[in-house]
Design a protein around this motif. Structure first.
Motif, PDB file in Angstrom:
ATOM      1  N   ASN A   1       0.866  -1.162  -0.013  1.00  0.00           N
ATOM      2  CA  ASN A   1      -0.102   0.531   0.018  1.00  0.00           C
ATOM      3  C   ASN A   1       0.847   1.340  -0.027  1.00  0.00           C
ATOM      4  O   ASN A   1       0.865   1.942   1.046  1.00  0.00           O
ATOM      5  N   LEU A   2       1.216   1.889  -1.585  1.00  0.00           N
ATOM      6  CA  LEU A   2       2.166   2.426  -1.478  1.00  0.00           C
ATOM      7  C   LEU A   2       1.258   3.900  -1.821  1.00  0.00           C
ATOM      8  O   LEU A   2       0.417   3.189  -3.094  1.00  0.00           O
ATOM      9  N   SER A   3       2.079   5.044  -2.102  1.00  0.00           N
ATOM     10  CA  SER A   3       1.720   6.304  -3.598  1.00  0.00           C
ATOM     11  C   SER A   3       2.333   6.112  -3.925  1.00  0.00           C
ATOM     12  O   SER A   3       2.927   5.407  -4.377  1.00  0.00           O
ATOM     13  N   GLN A   4       1.647   6.707  -5.451  1.00  0.00           N
ATOM     14  CA  GLN A   4       2.372   6.016  -6.701  1.00  0.00           C
ATOM     15  C   GLN A   4       3.602   6.462  -6.947  1.00  0.00           C
ATOM     16  O   GLN A   4       4.611   5.828  -7.626  1.00  0.00           O
ATOM     17  N   SER A   5       4.251   7.769  -6.134  1.00  0.00           N
ATOM     18  CA  SER A   5       5.900   8.179  -6.609  1.00  0.00           C
ATOM     19  C   SER A   5       6.055   6.896  -5.489  1.00  0.00           C
ATOM     20  O   SER A   5       7.659   6.699  -6.492  1.00  0.00           O
ATOM     21  N   ALA A   6       6.081   6.636  -4.616  1.00  0.00           N
ATOM     22  CA  ALA A   6       6.882   5.235  -3.888  1.00  0.00           C
ATOM     23  C   ALA A   6       7.058   4.636  -4.914  1.00  0.00           C
ATOM     24  O   ALA A   6       7.549   3.792  -4.376  1.00  0.00           O
ATOM     25  N   TYR A   7       5.688   3.784  -4.902  1.00  0.00           N
ATOM     26  CA  TYR A   7       5.297   2.796  -5.378  1.00  0.00           C
ATOM     27  C   TYR A   7       6.410   2.755  -6.750  1.00  0.00           C
ATOM     28  O   TYR A   7       7.091   1.645  -7.290  1.00  0.00           O
ATOM     29  N   ARG A   8       6.139   3.736  -7.692  1.00  0.00           N
ATOM     30  CA  ARG A   8       7.684   4.327  -9.059  1.00  0.00           C
ATOM     31  C   ARG A   8       9.220   3.906  -8.671  1.00  0.00           C
ATOM     32  O   ARG A   8       9.895   3.526  -9.392  1.00  0.00           O
ATOM     33  N   SER A   9       9.404   4.652  -7.479  1.00  0.00           N
ATOM     34  CA  SER A   9      10.431   4.458  -6.876  1.00  0.00           C
ATOM     35  C   SER A   9      10.984   3.496  -6.724  1.00  0.00           C
ATOM     36  O   SER A   9      12.052   2.924  -6.718  1.00  0.00           O
ATOM     37  N   LEU A  10      10.264   2.849  -5.531  1.00  0.00           N
ATOM     38  CA  LEU A  10      10.596   0.914  -5.327  1.00  0.00           C
ATOM     39  C   LEU A  10      10.561   0.163  -6.488  1.00  0.00           C
ATOM     40  O   LEU A  10      12.135  -0.501  -6.417  1.00  0.00           O
ATOM     41  N   LEU A  11       9.618   0.044  -7.928  1.00  0.00           N
ATOM     42  CA  LEU A  11      10.040  -0.545  -8.530  1.00  0.00           C
ATOM     43  C   LEU A  11      11.333   0.001  -9.412  1.00  0.00           C
ATOM     44  O   LEU A  11      12.398  -1.045 -10.300  1.00  0.00           O
ATOM     45  N   THR A  12      11.837   1.120  -9.425  1.00  0.00           N
ATOM     46  CA  THR A  12      12.777   1.599 -10.363  1.00  0.00           C
ATOM     47  C   THR A  12      14.242   0.503  -9.628  1.00  0.00           C
ATOM     48  O   THR A  12      15.042   0.076 -10.610  1.00  0.00           O
ATOM     49  N   VAL A  13      14.207   0.877  -8.298  1.00  0.00           N
ATOM     50  CA  VAL A  13      15.217   0.259  -7.596  1.00  0.00           C
ATOM     51  C   VAL A  13      14.831  -1.044  -7.710  1.00  0.00           C
ATOM     52  O   VAL A  13      15.900  -1.723  -8.206  1.00  0.00           O
ATOM     53  N   TYR A  14      14.147  -1.857  -7.588  1.00  0.00           N
ATOM     54  CA  TYR A  14      14.081  -3.152  -8.396  1.00  0.00           C
ATOM     55  C   TYR A  14      14.398  -4.011  -9.700  1.00  0.00           C
ATOM     56  O   TYR A  14      14.949  -4.727  -9.875  1.00  0.00           O
ATOM     57  N   TYR A  15      13.482  -3.286 -10.355  1.00  0.00           N
ATOM     58  CA  TYR A  15      14.460  -3.152 -11.909  1.00  0.00           C
ATOM     59  C   TYR A  15      15.695  -2.941 -12.436  1.00  0.00           C
ATOM     60  O   TYR A  15      16.816  -3.618 -13.307  1.00  0.00           O
TER      61      TYR A  15
END
Length: 286
Positions: A157-171
């Motif tokens: 349950n993340l904000s869109q900005s936090a979600y995108r940030s974490l996805l960037t780290v993952y990829y």
């Protein structure tokens, strides 16, 4: 498990009937039996792939995929030989009436690929694809003191900005681990294309597989246009919009169409009258 020997025998029989000038009914019946066996086998292959993609840790399914990939690779030259014999003996309308000229030409091009290491290359290609699926599913990142898989990130349950940030780290992390696999996979595709007389698999695909009326050069021109024209426009429009308000409305749980509609009407009108009219037309006619 498919009986690949039975499939091979069926195609060899159909090919021999063409070579021996058997009547067209006999050839058609024999070929139909061969393709029915082949299609049934391929359906089984697809089903085990679906099973594996649902659980990439299923070692039994992965083993079966690799086995089938090898067996289909062994069948490829036999099926292709049937096509060539059929083409050379006047069966164009019987088997190729719906084929494009490029598809028919590819049959003869593909024949050049069938050398001693073809089966090994195709089998290894499948192994790499399976390894990548496993990596994608099981890969974890360590971020802010915790470990996350892609599934866990998607369920947070993340904000869109936090979600995108974490996805960037993952990829970014995944890219580092997958680079070697990807490089090997591209190399295999290019080696197959080289056998057929092409510099890269991209060149081969644009000519024979994609069935497109544009070239790699056209695609490059399109990307250049997007970079030079569309991207600046995107950032210009983005600067006009309150992203927090937009995201809170669009990604709110249980949001209604009326709520979505109010957001789109507000922002399309702020962008331009033409954009607002386009949105109205979309609602009216779609």
């Amino acid at each position: 498990r498919p009986d690949f020997e039975e499939i091979e025998d069926a195609f060899v029989s159909a090919t021999q009937k063409i070579e021996k000038n058997k009547n067209s009914f006999s050839v058609l019946r024999s070929a139909s039996e061969a393709f029915e066996l082949y299609n049934d086998a391929y359906t089984q292959y697809n089903l085990v792939q679906i099973r594996f993609y649902g659980n990439v840790n299923d070692a039994e399914a992965e083993k079966e995929i690799n086995y089938c990939a090898e067996q289909f690779a062994l069948l490829d030259p036999i099926v292709n030989d049937f096509y060539i014999i059929a083409l050379d003996n006047g069966y164009e309308d019987t088997f190729f009436s719906t084929w494009s000229d490029a598809q028919i030409e590819y049959i003869r091009i593909q024949e050049k690929m069938f050398d001693d290491d073809y089966v090994d290359l195709v089998t290894r290609r499948t192994e790499i694809e399976n390894e990548y699926m496993g990596l994608l599913s099981n890969h974890t990142i360590h971020h802010n003191g915790s470990d996350y898989t892609i599934e866990e990130i998607q369920n947070m349950n993340l904000s869109q900005s936090a979600y995108r940030s974490l996805l960037t780290v993952y990829y970014n992390s995944l890219e580092a681990d997958a680079a070697e696999l990807y490089s090997e996979l591209v190399g295999i595709y290019d080696r197959l294309a080289n056998k057929a007389g092409f510099e890269t698999y991209t060149e081969l695909s644009y000519r024979y597989m994609y069935q497109r009326d544009y070239s790699p050069e056209d695609v490059s021109d399109m990307y250049t246009y997007v970079k030079e024209q569309i991207v600046p426009l995107y950032f210009e429009i983005k600067s006009m919009i309150d992203q927090d308000v937009l995201n809170s409305a669009l990604y709110a749980e249980n949001a209604t169409f009326k709520e979505y509609d109010s957001v789109f009407k507000k922002y399309t009108s702020e962008i331009s009258a033409e954009m607002n009219q386009a949105y109205k037309d979309m609602k009216k006619y779609h």
